[in-house]
Design an enzyme around this catalytic site. Structure first.
Site, PDB file in Angstrom:
ATOM      1  N   HIS A  77     -11.927  10.278   5.821  1.00 56.05           N
ATOM      2  CA  HIS A  77     -11.718   8.856   6.088  1.00 56.05           C
ATOM      3  C   HIS A  77     -11.301   8.551   7.522  1.00 56.05           C
ATOM      4  O   HIS A  77     -11.814   7.630   8.141  1.00 56.05           O
ATOM      5  CB  HIS A  77     -10.639   8.355   5.127  1.00 56.05           C
ATOM      6  CG  HIS A  77     -10.345   6.907   5.228  1.00 56.05           C
ATOM      7  ND1 HIS A  77     -11.317   5.942   5.052  1.00 56.05           N
ATOM      8  CD2 HIS A  77      -9.174   6.232   5.485  1.00 56.05           C
ATOM      9  CE1 HIS A  77     -10.770   4.738   5.188  1.00 56.05           C
ATOM     10  NE2 HIS A  77      -9.485   4.891   5.461  1.00 56.05           N
ATOM     11  N   GLU A 121       0.850  -1.204   0.000  1.00 58.15           N
ATOM     12  CA  GLU A 121       0.000   0.000   0.000  1.00 58.15           C
ATOM     13  C   GLU A 121       0.880   1.247   0.000  1.00 58.15           C
ATOM     14  O   GLU A 121       2.089   1.174   0.290  1.00 58.15           O
ATOM     15  CB  GLU A 121      -0.943  -0.016   1.219  1.00 58.15           C
ATOM     16  CG  GLU A 121      -2.033  -1.074   1.106  1.00 58.15           C
ATOM     17  CD  GLU A 121      -3.108  -0.983   2.179  1.00 58.15           C
ATOM     18  OE1 GLU A 121      -2.922  -0.239   3.152  1.00 58.15           O
ATOM     19  OE2 GLU A 121      -4.139  -1.661   2.022  1.00 58.15           O
ATOM     20  N   HIS A 127      -9.376   9.811   2.196  1.00 61.84           N
ATOM     21  CA  HIS A 127      -8.963   8.646   1.412  1.00 61.84           C
ATOM     22  C   HIS A 127      -9.078   9.021  -0.056  1.00 61.84           C
ATOM     23  O   HIS A 127     -10.118   9.527  -0.485  1.00 61.84           O
ATOM     24  CB  HIS A 127      -9.827   7.423   1.717  1.00 61.84           C
ATOM     25  CG  HIS A 127      -9.198   6.162   1.234  1.00 61.84           C
ATOM     26  ND1 HIS A 127      -9.138   5.836  -0.094  1.00 61.84           N
ATOM     27  CD2 HIS A 127      -8.555   5.174   1.886  1.00 61.84           C
ATOM     28  CE1 HIS A 127      -8.489   4.694  -0.236  1.00 61.84           C
ATOM     29  NE2 HIS A 127      -8.127   4.266   0.948  1.00 61.84           N
TER      30      HIS A 127
HETATM   31  C1  LIG Z   1     -14.043   1.893   4.902  1.00 60.19           C
HETATM   32  C2  LIG Z   1     -12.849   1.868   5.802  1.00 60.19           C
HETATM   33  C3  LIG Z   1     -11.797   1.018   5.538  1.00 60.19           C
HETATM   34  C4  LIG Z   1     -10.689   0.976   6.396  1.00 60.19           C
HETATM   35  N1  LIG Z   1      -9.666   0.110   6.136  1.00 60.19           N
HETATM   36  C5  LIG Z   1      -8.630   0.025   6.992  1.00 60.19           C
HETATM   37  C6  LIG Z   1      -7.588  -0.929   6.792  1.00 60.19           C
HETATM   38  O1  LIG Z   1      -7.626  -1.726   5.856  1.00 60.19           O
HETATM   39  N2  LIG Z   1      -6.564  -0.943   7.689  1.00 60.19           N
HETATM   40  C7  LIG Z   1      -6.485  -0.105   8.752  1.00 60.19           C
HETATM   41  O2  LIG Z   1      -5.519  -0.158   9.524  1.00 60.19           O
HETATM   42  N3  LIG Z   1      -7.470   0.800   8.972  1.00 60.19           N
HETATM   43  C8  LIG Z   1      -8.539   0.873   8.132  1.00 60.19           C
HETATM   44  N4  LIG Z   1      -9.531   1.786   8.382  1.00 60.19           N
HETATM   45  C9  LIG Z   1      -9.519   2.539   9.632  1.00 60.19           C
HETATM   46  C10 LIG Z   1      -9.906   1.589  10.773  1.00 60.19           C
HETATM   47  O3  LIG Z   1     -10.886   0.695  10.330  1.00 60.19           O
HETATM   48  C11 LIG Z   1     -10.448   2.349  11.978  1.00 60.19           C
HETATM   49  O4  LIG Z   1      -9.585   3.392  12.319  1.00 60.19           O
HETATM   50  C12 LIG Z   1     -10.575   1.417  13.178  1.00 60.19           C
HETATM   51  O5  LIG Z   1     -11.317   0.269  12.824  1.00 60.19           O
HETATM   52  C13 LIG Z   1     -11.226   2.126  14.339  1.00 60.19           C
HETATM   53  O6  LIG Z   1     -11.449   1.190  15.375  1.00 60.19           O
HETATM   54  P1  LIG Z   1     -12.040   1.713  16.753  1.00 60.19           P
HETATM   55  O7  LIG Z   1     -12.210   0.515  17.609  1.00 60.19           O
HETATM   56  O8  LIG Z   1     -11.235   2.819  17.260  1.00 60.19           O
HETATM   57  O9  LIG Z   1     -13.462   2.351  16.347  1.00 60.19           O
HETATM   58  P2  LIG Z   1     -14.728   1.684  15.675  1.00 60.19           P
HETATM   59  O10 LIG Z   1     -14.413   0.408  15.025  1.00 60.19           O
HETATM   60  O11 LIG Z   1     -15.369   2.741  14.853  1.00 60.19           O
HETATM   61  O12 LIG Z   1     -15.673   1.398  16.920  1.00 60.19           O
HETATM   62  C14 LIG Z   1     -16.278   2.472  17.632  1.00 60.19           C
HETATM   63  C15 LIG Z   1     -17.356   1.889  18.514  1.00 60.19           C
HETATM   64  O13 LIG Z   1     -17.844   2.890  19.404  1.00 60.19           O
HETATM   65  C16 LIG Z   1     -19.253   2.853  19.421  1.00 60.19           C
HETATM   66  N5  LIG Z   1     -19.747   4.179  19.825  1.00 60.19           N
HETATM   67  C17 LIG Z   1     -19.517   5.385  19.227  1.00 60.19           C
HETATM   68  N6  LIG Z   1     -20.146   6.360  19.913  1.00 60.19           N
HETATM   69  C18 LIG Z   1     -20.780   5.773  20.962  1.00 60.19           C
HETATM   70  C19 LIG Z   1     -21.598   6.253  22.007  1.00 60.19           C
HETATM   71  N7  LIG Z   1     -21.946   7.547  22.129  1.00 60.19           N
HETATM   72  N8  LIG Z   1     -22.070   5.362  22.910  1.00 60.19           N
HETATM   73  C20 LIG Z   1     -21.787   4.033  22.821  1.00 60.19           C
HETATM   74  N9  LIG Z   1     -21.028   3.525  21.828  1.00 60.19           N
HETATM   75  C21 LIG Z   1     -20.515   4.386  20.910  1.00 60.19           C
HETATM   76  C22 LIG Z   1     -19.629   2.439  18.012  1.00 60.19           C
HETATM   77  O14 LIG Z   1     -20.949   1.969  17.945  1.00 60.19           O
HETATM   78  C23 LIG Z   1     -18.565   1.371  17.754  1.00 60.19           C
HETATM   79  O15 LIG Z   1     -18.940   0.150  18.346  1.00 60.19           O
HETATM   80  C24 LIG Z   1     -10.637   1.837   7.519  1.00 60.19           C
HETATM   81  C25 LIG Z   1     -11.688   2.708   7.768  1.00 60.19           C
HETATM   82  C26 LIG Z   1     -12.800   2.732   6.923  1.00 60.19           C
HETATM   83  C27 LIG Z   1     -13.912   3.677   7.214  1.00 60.19           C
END
Ligand SMILES: Cc1cc2nc3c(=O)[nH]c(=O)nc-3n(C[C@H](O)[C@H](O)[C@H](O)COP(=O)(O)OP(=O)(O)OC[C@H]3O[C@@H](n4cnc5c(N)ncnc54)[C@H](O)[C@@H]3O)c2cc1C
Length: 552
Positions: A354, A131, A247
């Site tokens: 993104h 990538e 992105h």
């Molecule tokens: C389409 C896409 C593709 C991607 N591809 C990649 C990749 O290939 N590799 C990579 O490294 N990164 C990738 N990313 C980035 C990566 O996926 C995210 O940064 C990462 O998954 C975030 O994980 P997280 O646990 O921090 O948040 P999330 O997975 O977003 O989880 C957040 C959680 O908090 C909960 N929440 C939010 N607000 C509240 C509230 N007020 N009360 C209760 N619950 C709440 C939500 O419901 C969810 O369960 C991608 C992002 C996108 C959008």
């Protein structure tokens, strides 16, 4: 509104003697990769409650396509991974954090495989993709382009089986409760149970990013910046919020939602063509289509402007027959839904919001500057990404910092024992006499103004205007007490959007993903973080030197 923001500690009214109370050792907000990884770590030693506002799998993590960066091939090594990350971070990355994460990556991938994650294989080893910004092929992936879905399958299964983890789905965290300067729990809302107060020794914030403050984004509907706004109201420091990564390639079909076309497609050899059918990336960067994301996004944006076109095109027509469908089955299906056959048709793409590089400032253990509050995943700012995130480093960060936050939370719970009495915290805001605005309209207008004025290119005039506009809406939205999640999400989006615009207005230079047309050069004087905190006047902005991990 800045004043309204400063004075507003809680979004909802509550009185402890009227509400049900629940007690746990560790309370995790969010069920994405960061939250579930933290929960699994903490649950080895104490009771964990995971609160998540939608279904457990409704997290940005589920949508991750490309994979996880890890140095595994014989030609590669963690130091090269660290060098690539540092170079893309444009002077704002924390070198010690970056080296540590790159070196720990292999052991985390090994553990995921032991837990049952089925990464794609090539011969005896793991299949690895390439990538943008990576000097080697080092992206491990699952089911072609469904890495996030596979990670969530395994983590959800483990969390559901764990006797010390309870998951409350559809439960909206409205605000962090604090007492004597310490975070002690959360006030929540569930459509069936109404308001509840949850108390814990430690709260882990893992609520993800803020992409939904923009009209065009790859992020799912949960990404409304709730955790950032909550932490800000509770007094935590938000760091480098101006660094919003766009992105370069999301599918552009007018009227349809923007869906990501992973960078790995370019890693496999796809070309970017302008409307005239010409490859343009080699004119912008010697790495061509595999230049870092900020470079590719700006190049696409410049081509679109030059040609007055709404998009550019990904070209995979030269791939051997069947190769694209096999390697990227989800994207192939998505294209077919819009009558596009990648083997014969060009794929229209344009950049969209993104990833939030900034977040709640944490130290190397995930501790924020509020006792009792840890943060991990996209909601946290660890110093790993600096001014520009290297592709596939965020899942890695979620894994490593999720594990650390879980570990520290468990240690605290063991050392301090269960909190078993509620504190006498209440909040009652009188009804506001001001007009109610249509919140749907406010959200749509906010998303439009952010996409127009605080996107890939920014300038002082546009940022000033944006701040004025958000402040105007805020006067009519932040003064009220609402009683449903969409309204709290609106208040949170206004709060984080104002913080993003203010941070962007403060940084008078261009660096990484932050591009100021009025300050096009990188200025060594601005090689520093921008911190935002709630103050009596509203938002207090300050700078901090790079390399200083967020300190409690
Ligand atoms: C389409 C896409 C593709 C991607 N591809 C990649 C990749 O290939 N590799 C990579 O490294 N990164 C990738 N990313 C980035 C990566 O996926 C995210 O940064 C990462 O998954 C975030 O994980 P997280 O646990 O921090 O948040 P999330 O997975 O977003 O989880 C957040 C959680 O908090 C909960 N929440 C939010 N607000 C509240 C509230 N007020 N009360 C209760 N619950 C709440 C939500 O419901 C969810 O369960 C991608 C992002 C996108 C959008």
């Amino acid at each position: 509104m800045r004043k309204a923001l400063g004075q507003r500690r809680y979004l909802t009214n509550f009185e402890p003697h009227r509400l049900p109370h629940l007690f746990t050792d560790v309370l995790v907000l969010g069920s994405g990769l960061g939250g579930l990884r933290a929960a699994l770590e903490a649950a080895d030693r104490c009771d964990v409650l995971v609160v998540t506002k939608d279904a457990i799998d409704q997290a940005t993590t589920s949508y991750a396509q490309g994979g996880i960066a890890v140095a595994t091939s014989p030609e590669d090594n963690p130091d090269a991974h660290a060098e690539d990350t540092l170079s893309v971070a444009c002077g704002l990355g924390h070198e010690a954090v970056i080296r540590d994460v790159a070196h720990r990556a292999p052991q985390h991938i090994r553990q995921l495989r032991e837990w049952g994650v089925e990464f794609d294989r090539h011969g005896d080893g793991l299949a690895i993709g390439r990538e943008g910004g990576h000097s080697h092929a080092r992206i491990v992936h699952a089911h072609g382009d469904a890495t996030g879905r596979e990670l969530m399958r395994v983590l959800i299964e483990r969390a559901r089986r764990h006797p010390r983890i309870r998951v409350f789905e559809g439960c909206f965290a409205i605000d962090l409760l604090s007492h004597d300067g310490q975070v002690v729990g959360v006030v929540t809302f569930h459509p069936k149970y109404g308001h509840q107060m949850f108390w814990a020794t430690t709260v882990v914030l893992a609520t993800g990013g803020l992409g939904r403050t923009y009209r065009e984004t790859t992020n799912p509907s949960i990404a409304t910046g709730d955790g950032l706004a909550m932490a800000f109201r509770a007094g935590a420091t938000l760091r480098d919020l101006e660094m919003v990564q766009f992105h370069p390639t999301t599918l552009y079909v007018a009227g349809a939602a923007r869906a990501l076309i992973t960078e790995a497609v370019r890693g496999e050899g796809a070309y970017l063509l302008n409307r005239a059918g010409q490859r343009f990336m080699p004119h912008y960067d010697p790495q061509g289509e595999l230049a870092p994301r900020d470079v590719v996004s700006r190049a696409i944006s410049a081509e679109m402007k030059r040609e007055h076109a709404p998009c550019v095109y990904l070209d995979v027509r030269h791939f051997p027959p069947g190769r694209f469908a096999k390697r990227f089955p989800t994207i192939e299906r998505l294209c077919r839904d819009f009558d596009l056959d990648p083997q014969h048709d060009l794929i229209p793409v344009r950049p969209t919001a993104h990833y939030s590089i900034g977040g709640v400032r944490v130290d190397t253990q995930g501790q924020t500057d509020l006792p009792g509050l840890l943060a991990c995943g996209e909601a946290a700012c660890t110093g790993l990404h600096g001014a520009n995130r290297l592709a596939s480093n965020s899942l890695l960060e979620g894994l490593i910092y999720g594990q650390r936050a879980g570990q520290l939370a468990a240690e605290r719970a063991e050392a301090n024992g269960r909190r078993d009495h509620p504190h006498a915290i209440s909040h009652l805001l009188p009804q506001s006499p001001r007009t109610e605005l249509d919140l749907n309209d406010v959200v749509h207008s906010l998303q439009s103004v952010m996409s127009r004025n605080v996107a890939i290119e920014r300038s002082a005039d546009r940022l000033r205007e944006t701040i004025e506009i958000i402040e105007f809406w805020g006067r009519y939205v932040m003064d009220k007490v609402f009683d449903e999640p969409v309204a709290w999400e609106t208040q949170n989006m206004l709060t984080v959007a104002l913080c993003v615009a203010m941070a962007a207005a403060t940084r008078c230079e261009s660096r990484g993903v932050h591009c100021r047309t009025d300050f096009p050069q990188t200025d060594p004087q601005w090689q520093c973080h921008i911190d935002l905190r709630r103050s009596d006047d509203g938002v207090q902005t300050s700078t901090a030197p790079v390399g200083e991990p967020g300190q409690a």
